[in-house]
Write a protein that holds these residues in place. Structure first.
Motif, PDB file in Angstrom:
ATOM      1  N   GLU A   1      14.579 -35.588  87.539  1.00 47.02           N
ATOM      2  CA  GLU A   1      14.932 -36.096  88.862  1.00 47.02           C
ATOM      3  C   GLU A   1      16.398 -36.525  88.907  1.00 47.02           C
ATOM      4  N   ALA A   2      16.859 -37.171  87.838  1.00 49.63           N
ATOM      5  CA  ALA A   2      18.241 -37.642  87.817  1.00 49.63           C
ATOM      6  C   ALA A   2      19.229 -36.491  87.901  1.00 49.63           C
ATOM      7  N   LEU A   3      18.911 -35.368  87.261  1.00 49.50           N
ATOM      8  CA  LEU A   3      19.825 -34.234  87.251  1.00 49.50           C
ATOM      9  C   LEU A   3      19.939 -33.568  88.618  1.00 49.50           C
ATOM     10  N   ARG A   4      19.074 -33.941  89.566  1.00 50.78           N
ATOM     11  CA  ARG A   4      19.245 -33.473  90.942  1.00 50.78           C
ATOM     12  C   ARG A   4      20.464 -34.105  91.582  1.00 50.78           C
ATOM     13  N   PHE A   5      20.963 -35.198  91.001  1.00 50.96           N
ATOM     14  CA  PHE A   5      22.039 -35.959  91.632  1.00 50.96           C
ATOM     15  C   PHE A   5      23.268 -36.141  90.748  1.00 50.96           C
ATOM     16  N   VAL A   6      23.135 -35.983  89.439  1.00 47.81           N
ATOM     17  CA  VAL A   6      24.280 -36.167  88.544  1.00 47.81           C
ATOM     18  C   VAL A   6      24.313 -35.033  87.537  1.00 47.81           C
ATOM     19  N   THR A   7      25.457 -34.882  86.884  1.00 47.22           N
ATOM     20  CA  THR A   7      25.579 -33.899  85.820  1.00 47.22           C
ATOM     21  C   THR A   7      24.932 -34.445  84.543  1.00 47.22           C
ATOM     22  N   ARG A   8      24.701 -33.560  83.597  1.00 47.52           N
ATOM     23  CA  ARG A   8      24.092 -33.990  82.339  1.00 47.52           C
ATOM     24  C   ARG A   8      25.019 -34.944  81.583  1.00 47.52           C
ATOM     25  N   GLY A   9      26.316 -34.677  81.622  1.00 47.75           N
ATOM     26  CA  GLY A   9      27.254 -35.569  80.957  1.00 47.75           C
ATOM     27  C   GLY A   9      27.254 -36.957  81.564  1.00 47.75           C
TER      28      GLY A   9
END
Length: 612
Positions: A84-92
């Motif tokens: 879910e987080a990667l829908r809004f931020v990059t992996r880094g």
């Protein structure tokens, strides 16, 4: 870093404190005394909520200052669900947040504390030594973060400076105006920073600091706060500070100051069922005794995309006027300070999510983002401004474009519009009235860092070099695996920053010995070049890379768009620059996009503003 309970006892105005002696893992660095969690104001609770900070109460005996105090109340980005987080931020960015957030989970309204990192003087008793003081104002967001995660011990040790990090009220408790009337006390987060500076003036000499040589260092939203203090009459009541370093932010940015703060006061009052009254501070009295969780409900504030609902506001007191106007009206204040400032190449990188970073954007998606930004940031001539931006950021020599190119153009546009152009506009204003004005561009991407090497130099990467993490390998959220060349780069950066704090000139005094060179069999040569002052004609700046060099006219063609052409379009259209929202327009496709919590993202973002 290895702490031990061997620091001396220091007498402050409120009482005696004992810190810890910090031994750096790099044996070439000197020990540092750390005093963690010193109160600089009374807890802002009960009747002191939504009030100016008051002095802390005295105590008897010796207080052990070996633990960080709680962070101020805040709603943290939720990164527990990776998918879910990667829908809004990059992996880094996700990896970075996972290292940062543990420092912020311990929260309390009783949060007005600071941390001091002081070089150990000769024998720990030489009171004649006075070190310049650097006070760090944290960034990330006006709504979350703390000074606690930023370990100042390496900067203090290598730079021979006293480093102070502070907590201050954030979000609704720090920047909501609790009154329907204008020219009422507000900006409590800024008032906290002023109170911390007053405490430093009264006490820092006991820690070896020079009260007559205090430099404010701000990053992102923290840099905007510092800029506001530079032009605030309230902050000028006494000589609270003497120089400033603004990293990736300025009060001229479109996110720096809240537009239409009454809108958010009304939203908060209605959400928690407080009376909309203008008499006898009735609204503020009601808000003071609501539960913090009620006031911080993520459903309270509906704000235009790219706006900052809970941010410093023009209150007629702490921030007397719109910042650009204040820089001209109060130029005798603004011009009394030496100022250093700079940017990275990709200031908007954290607005992307993982999918956009990997796959890019279509032309339609790119154009829609631009139009949404323009519509929410300018009051008139929307079509003309949008066309001007598209024209300037289109490579007309290349008729065939792919999704990565459209992605990269968005990174350029939002970086230039929201950070780079405002910083250079501030540079032009400051350098015209003060010779000691220095501009840098941080142009190195950490080899083994969080972000793909194919990308450019990313917002926030320079912080690790300022705080000296490469010199010790790092143990906190700024950590990474650094090369020998990057260790030397950190030494060079600290030298410039500490020199500026010491003399107002980043070139003086030059360091004679670099640890990385002395302790390496590899061939390293310090690329320590003379950094010229900035002026609006020559526009010279220091390009900070593994081999720093002096350049000039940074992105001049692009800057002309934001500083000249668009203001002319606004003037012709009787609009104004950097106003948020057009609430009378009902065009759902291109109109004002509302998000919850002031999110900074390409889509409504429940992770809160992750850029600044």
């Amino acid at each position: 870093m290895r702490p031990s309970l061997n620091a001396r006892i220091v007498r402050t105005k409120q009482g005696s404190v004992k810190g810890v002696l910090v031994i750096p893992s790099n044996r070439e660095l000197q020990p540092v005394e750390a005093f963690l969690g010193l109160p600089y104001a009374s807890p802002p609770v009960g009747p002191l909520r939504f009030m100016s900070p008051v002095s802390p109460l005295p105590w008897n005996g010796v207080r052990l200052m070996d633990k960080y105090a709680p962070a101020c109340p805040q709603t943290l980005p939720d990164v527990s669900n990776e998918r879910e987080a990667l829908r809004f931020v990059t992996r880094g960015r996700l990896q970075y947040l996972r290292r940062l957030l543990p420092y912020l989970r311990n929260q309390s309204e009783d949060c007005l504390y600071l941390n001091i990192y002081a070089p150990v003087t000769v024998g720990g008793k030489d009171v004649n030594i006075k070190f310049p003081v650097i006070v760090f104002i944290h960034g990330e967001s006006y709504e979350w973060n703390s000074g606690n995660p930023y370990d100042g011990s390496i900067l203090a040790s290598y730079g021979d400076v006293v480093v102070v990090t502070i907590n201050f009220r954030l979000g609704v408790l720090g920047f909501l105006r609790p009154d329907l009337r204008e020219n009422r006390v507000a900006n409590f987060g800024l008032l906290d920073q002023i109170a911390a500076l007053q405490w430093i003036q009264e006490n820092i000499a006991q820690f070896g600091g020079d009260r007559d040589s205090v430099t404010l260092l701000g990053h992102g939203t923290g840099a905007a706060c510092v800029n506001l203090l530079l032009i605030s009459p309230v902050a000028q009541s006494s000589s609270l500070f003497h120089r400033a370093i603004l990293m990736s932010g300025t009060a001229l940015a479109d996110w720096a100051v809240a537009e239409n703060p009454l809108r958010y006061t009304l939203q908060a009052a209605q959400q928690v069922d407080c009376p909309l009254a203008e008499r006898d501070d009735e609204l503020a009295a009601c808000l003071r005794f609501k539960r913090v969780t009620e006031l911080m409900s993520s459903n309270i504030f509906q704000a235009p995309l790219y706006a900052s609902p809970l941010a410093p506001l023009v209150d007629g007191i702490v921030v007397p006027n719109e910042p650009r106007q204040s820089m001209k009206i109060y130029n005798e204040l603004f011009g009394r300070y030496d100022v250093m400032y700079g940017v990275t190449q990709s200031e908007s990188f954290h607005l992307l999510n993982a999918a956009t970073l990997q796959f890019g954007l279509t032309e339609t998606e790119r154009n829609r983002i631009i139009r949404t930004y323009v519509r929410n940031s300018y009051a008139s001539n929307i079509d003309q401004v949008t066309a001007a931006i598209l024209n300037e950021y289109t490579d007309w020599k290349n008729p065939v474009r792919d999704t990565e190119e459209y992605r990269d153009s968005i990174l350029e546009i939002l970086s230039d519009a929201r950070v780079v152009a405002p910083v250079i506009q501030m540079a032009d204003l400051h350098s015209s009235i003060r010779q000691r004005s220095y501009f840098y561009v941080f142009a190195h991407q950490t080899t083994n860092g969080d972000y793909p090497q194919v990308m450019s130099y990313i917002h926030g990467e320079e912080l690790a070099y300022v705080f000296g993490m490469p010199l010790v390998g790092g143990t906190n959220h700024l950590s990474s695996n650094y090369t020998r060349a990057e260790m030397l780069l950190s030494e060079i950066v600290i030298t410039y920053w500490a020199n500026f704090a010491r003399t107002g000139n980043p070139n003086f005094p030059p360091r004679q010995k670099f640890l990385t060179v002395a302790n390496s069999r590899d061939r390293f040569e310090p690329s320590y070049v003379q950094w010229p002052a900035y002026d609006r004609h020559s526009q010279k700046f220091l390009n900070i890379d593994l081999r720093p060099k002096v350049k000039d006219h940074y992105r001049a063609d692009k800057m002309a768009l934001w500083s000249k052409l668009i203001p002319e379009l606004m003037s012709n259209g009787n609009g104004k620059v950097f106003t948020v929202g057009n609430e009378d327009d009902d065009d759902d496709d291109d109109g004002e996009v509302l998000v919850t919590g002031g999110g900074e993202g390409l889509l409504p973002n429940p992770l809160l503003p992750l850029l600044l």
